[in-house]
Design a protein around this motif. Structure first.
Motif, PDB file in Angstrom:
ATOM      1  N   UNK A  50       0.809  -1.220   0.000  1.00  0.00           N
ATOM      2  CA  UNK A  50       0.000   0.000   0.000  1.00  0.00           C
ATOM      3  C   UNK A  50       0.843   1.272   0.000  1.00  0.00           C
ATOM      4  N   UNK A  51       1.947   1.251   0.734  1.00  0.00           N
ATOM      5  CA  UNK A  51       2.720   2.478   0.881  1.00  0.00           C
ATOM      6  C   UNK A  51       3.390   2.920  -0.424  1.00  0.00           C
ATOM      7  N   UNK A  52       3.498   2.019  -1.379  1.00  0.00           N
ATOM      8  CA  UNK A  52       4.110   2.360  -2.666  1.00  0.00           C
ATOM      9  C   UNK A  52       3.270   3.396  -3.409  1.00  0.00           C
ATOM     10  N   UNK A  53       1.942   3.319  -3.289  1.00  0.00           N
ATOM     11  CA  UNK A  53       1.073   4.250  -4.017  1.00  0.00           C
ATOM     12  C   UNK A  53       0.224   5.123  -3.099  1.00  0.00           C
ATOM     13  N   UNK A  54       0.323   4.914  -1.770  1.00  0.00           N
ATOM     14  CA  UNK A  54      -0.425   5.744  -0.817  1.00  0.00           C
ATOM     15  C   UNK A  54       0.499   6.084   0.345  1.00  0.00           C
ATOM     16  N   UNK A  55       0.922   7.327   0.407  1.00  0.00           N
ATOM     17  CA  UNK A  55       1.917   7.738   1.401  1.00  0.00           C
ATOM     18  C   UNK A  55       1.395   7.720   2.833  1.00  0.00           C
ATOM     19  N   UNK A  56       0.089   7.542   3.032  1.00  0.00           N
ATOM     20  CA  UNK A  56      -0.456   7.451   4.386  1.00  0.00           C
ATOM     21  C   UNK A  56      -0.031   6.160   5.080  1.00  0.00           C
ATOM     22  N   UNK A  57       0.355   5.172   4.280  1.00  0.00           N
ATOM     23  CA  UNK A  57       0.727   3.875   4.837  1.00  0.00           C
ATOM     24  C   UNK A  57       2.246   3.757   4.960  1.00  0.00           C
ATOM     25  N   UNK A  92     -23.180 -15.511   0.953  1.00  0.00           N
ATOM     26  CA  UNK A  92     -24.425 -15.923   1.583  1.00  0.00           C
ATOM     27  C   UNK A  92     -24.693 -17.360   1.156  1.00  0.00           C
ATOM     28  N   UNK A  93     -25.815 -17.893   1.568  1.00  0.00           N
ATOM     29  CA  UNK A  93     -26.153 -19.251   1.148  1.00  0.00           C
ATOM     30  C   UNK A  93     -26.530 -19.310  -0.327  1.00  0.00           C
ATOM     31  N   UNK A  94     -26.670 -18.151  -0.986  1.00  0.00           N
ATOM     32  CA  UNK A  94     -27.091 -18.104  -2.389  1.00  0.00           C
ATOM     33  C   UNK A  94     -26.009 -17.645  -3.347  1.00  0.00           C
ATOM     34  N   UNK A  95     -25.220 -16.640  -2.930  1.00  0.00           N
ATOM     35  CA  UNK A  95     -24.217 -16.056  -3.823  1.00  0.00           C
ATOM     36  C   UNK A  95     -22.935 -15.767  -3.058  1.00  0.00           C
ATOM     37  N   UNK A  96     -21.885 -15.457  -3.822  1.00  0.00           N
ATOM     38  CA  UNK A  96     -20.586 -15.109  -3.236  1.00  0.00           C
ATOM     39  C   UNK A  96     -19.974 -13.978  -4.042  1.00  0.00           C
ATOM     40  N   UNK A  97     -19.452 -12.963  -3.335  1.00  0.00           N
ATOM     41  CA  UNK A  97     -18.764 -11.843  -3.973  1.00  0.00           C
ATOM     42  C   UNK A  97     -17.265 -11.964  -3.691  1.00  0.00           C
ATOM     43  N   UNK A  98     -16.474 -11.948  -4.746  1.00  0.00           N
ATOM     44  CA  UNK A  98     -15.021 -11.994  -4.620  1.00  0.00           C
ATOM     45  C   UNK A  98     -14.431 -10.684  -5.130  1.00  0.00           C
ATOM     46  N   UNK A  99     -13.639 -10.044  -4.276  1.00  0.00           N
ATOM     47  CA  UNK A  99     -12.908  -8.838  -4.665  1.00  0.00           C
ATOM     48  C   UNK A  99     -11.419  -9.153  -4.638  1.00  0.00           C
ATOM     49  N   UNK A 100     -10.787  -9.456  -5.770  1.00  0.00           N
ATOM     50  CA  UNK A 100      -9.351  -9.751  -5.776  1.00  0.00           C
ATOM     51  C   UNK A 100      -8.563  -8.468  -5.518  1.00  0.00           C
ATOM     52  N   UNK A 101      -7.660  -8.503  -4.547  1.00  0.00           N
ATOM     53  CA  UNK A 101      -6.835  -7.331  -4.258  1.00  0.00           C
ATOM     54  C   UNK A 101      -5.650  -7.266  -5.218  1.00  0.00           C
ATOM     55  N   UNK A 102      -5.357  -6.072  -5.684  1.00  0.00           N
ATOM     56  CA  UNK A 102      -4.185  -5.838  -6.521  1.00  0.00           C
ATOM     57  C   UNK A 102      -3.055  -5.303  -5.653  1.00  0.00           C
ATOM     58  N   UNK A 103      -1.817  -5.556  -6.086  1.00  0.00           N
ATOM     59  CA  UNK A 103      -0.663  -5.060  -5.334  1.00  0.00           C
ATOM     60  C   UNK A 103      -0.446  -3.573  -5.523  1.00  0.00           C
ATOM     61  N   UNK A 104      -1.135  -2.953  -6.492  1.00  0.00           N
ATOM     62  CA  UNK A 104      -0.852  -1.549  -6.796  1.00  0.00           C
ATOM     63  C   UNK A 104      -2.063  -0.630  -6.689  1.00  0.00           C
ATOM     64  N   UNK A 105      -3.112  -1.050  -5.951  1.00  0.00           N
ATOM     65  CA  UNK A 105      -4.241  -0.165  -5.694  1.00  0.00           C
ATOM     66  C   UNK A 105      -5.034  -0.680  -4.500  1.00  0.00           C
ATOM     67  N   UNK A 106      -5.833   0.207  -3.928  1.00  0.00           N
ATOM     68  CA  UNK A 106      -6.672  -0.183  -2.801  1.00  0.00           C
ATOM     69  C   UNK A 106      -7.733  -1.184  -3.249  1.00  0.00           C
ATOM     70  N   UNK A 107      -8.114  -2.064  -2.326  1.00  0.00           N
ATOM     71  CA  UNK A 107      -9.118  -3.069  -2.639  1.00  0.00           C
ATOM     72  C   UNK A 107     -10.442  -2.480  -3.082  1.00  0.00           C
ATOM     73  N   UNK A 108     -10.778  -1.283  -2.580  1.00  0.00           N
ATOM     74  CA  UNK A 108     -12.059  -0.664  -2.943  1.00  0.00           C
ATOM     75  C   UNK A 108     -12.135  -0.303  -4.421  1.00  0.00           C
ATOM     76  N   UNK A 109     -10.979  -0.247  -5.097  1.00  0.00           N
ATOM     77  CA  UNK A 109     -10.955   0.075  -6.520  1.00  0.00           C
ATOM     78  C   UNK A 109     -10.955  -1.169  -7.399  1.00  0.00           C
TER      79      UNK A 109
END
Length: 215
Positions: A121-128, A169-186
């Motif tokens: 994270x610190x590579x692209x976000x100086x807060x970390x 959930x018992x019906x669906x699944x959401x997968x958010x793959x994290x990248x090494x060069x951006x925040x997971x929310x993106x």
């Protein structure tokens, strides 16, 4: 010739409509992705560009779920509107939610995966780079602690690389793959219905839960 001309004009108009719908309508894009997944016999139900686009859909699925499993990194999303109703229903013993968060205190000699993710994270976000990620995760533990209800809202810790978020959930699944060069929310959010991918990822969550310690 007139027939061919009219047919050609109609095809061009149809093609233009599809292009415009794709460019302008998220609903159209989602429909076409879902149709392609169905035709190709994939278990992908939806693909969202990022967590913000997925939030309303996740909230809707959580609202009708009876069993929820969450594996996440910093867990900040658990304090947002998408999960508020779920946590209230768990507190009222109307559903069950298992939450896996990164292990804060790592024994000497074991990999510190929180530090590993912060180095990315610190590579692209100086807060970390100063321990911020660990403090954010600790804040999530503090937020969930008074909400916990045995058998309905339980939190455990894991110690594996932070490579993605799972909300199931018992019906669906959401997968958010994290990248090494951006925040997971993106990162894109992939929604799976029950199938091979769902089963594999749920097996991973179940194994981590069984091997984890209560928070």
């Amino acid at each position: 010739m007139a027939f061919l001309r009219d047919t050609g004009t109609s095809l061009c108009a149809s093609a233009l409509f599809v292009v415009l719908a794709w460019a302008l309508s998220k609903t159209a894009r989602r429909f076409l992705r879902g149709l392609a997944a169905h035709l190709l016999h994939l278990d992908v139900e939806e693909v969202f560009g990022n967590s913000r686009e997925a939030a309303a859909d996740i909230k809707r699925e959580l609202g009708r779920a009876r069993e929820v499993s969450i594996l996440t990194g910093r867990g900040a999303e658990l304090q947002r509107d998408s999960f508020e109703e779920l946590l209230l229903r768990c507190r009222a013993s109307r559903c069950r939610c298992r939450i896996l968060l990164p292990k804060l205190d790592v024994p000497a000699g074991e990999p510190d995966w929180i530090n590993d993710r912060e180095e990315e994270l610190k590579v692209f976000d100086s807060a970390f780079g100063t321990g911020l990620l660990r403090r954010q995760i600790a804040a999530t533990y503090d937020y969930l602690a008074p909400l916990s209800v045995a058998g309905h809202l339980e939190v455990r810790n894991y110690s594996v690389p932070h490579i993605g978020r799972i909300v199931a959930t018992e019906r669906v699944l959401y997968l958010t793959p994290y990248s090494a060069d951006e925040h997971g929310r993106e990162s894109p959010v992939i929604k799976y219905h029950r199938g091979e991918t769902y089963d594999v990822l749920m097996r991973l969550v179940d194994k981590l839960w069984a091997a984890s310690d209560p928070a």
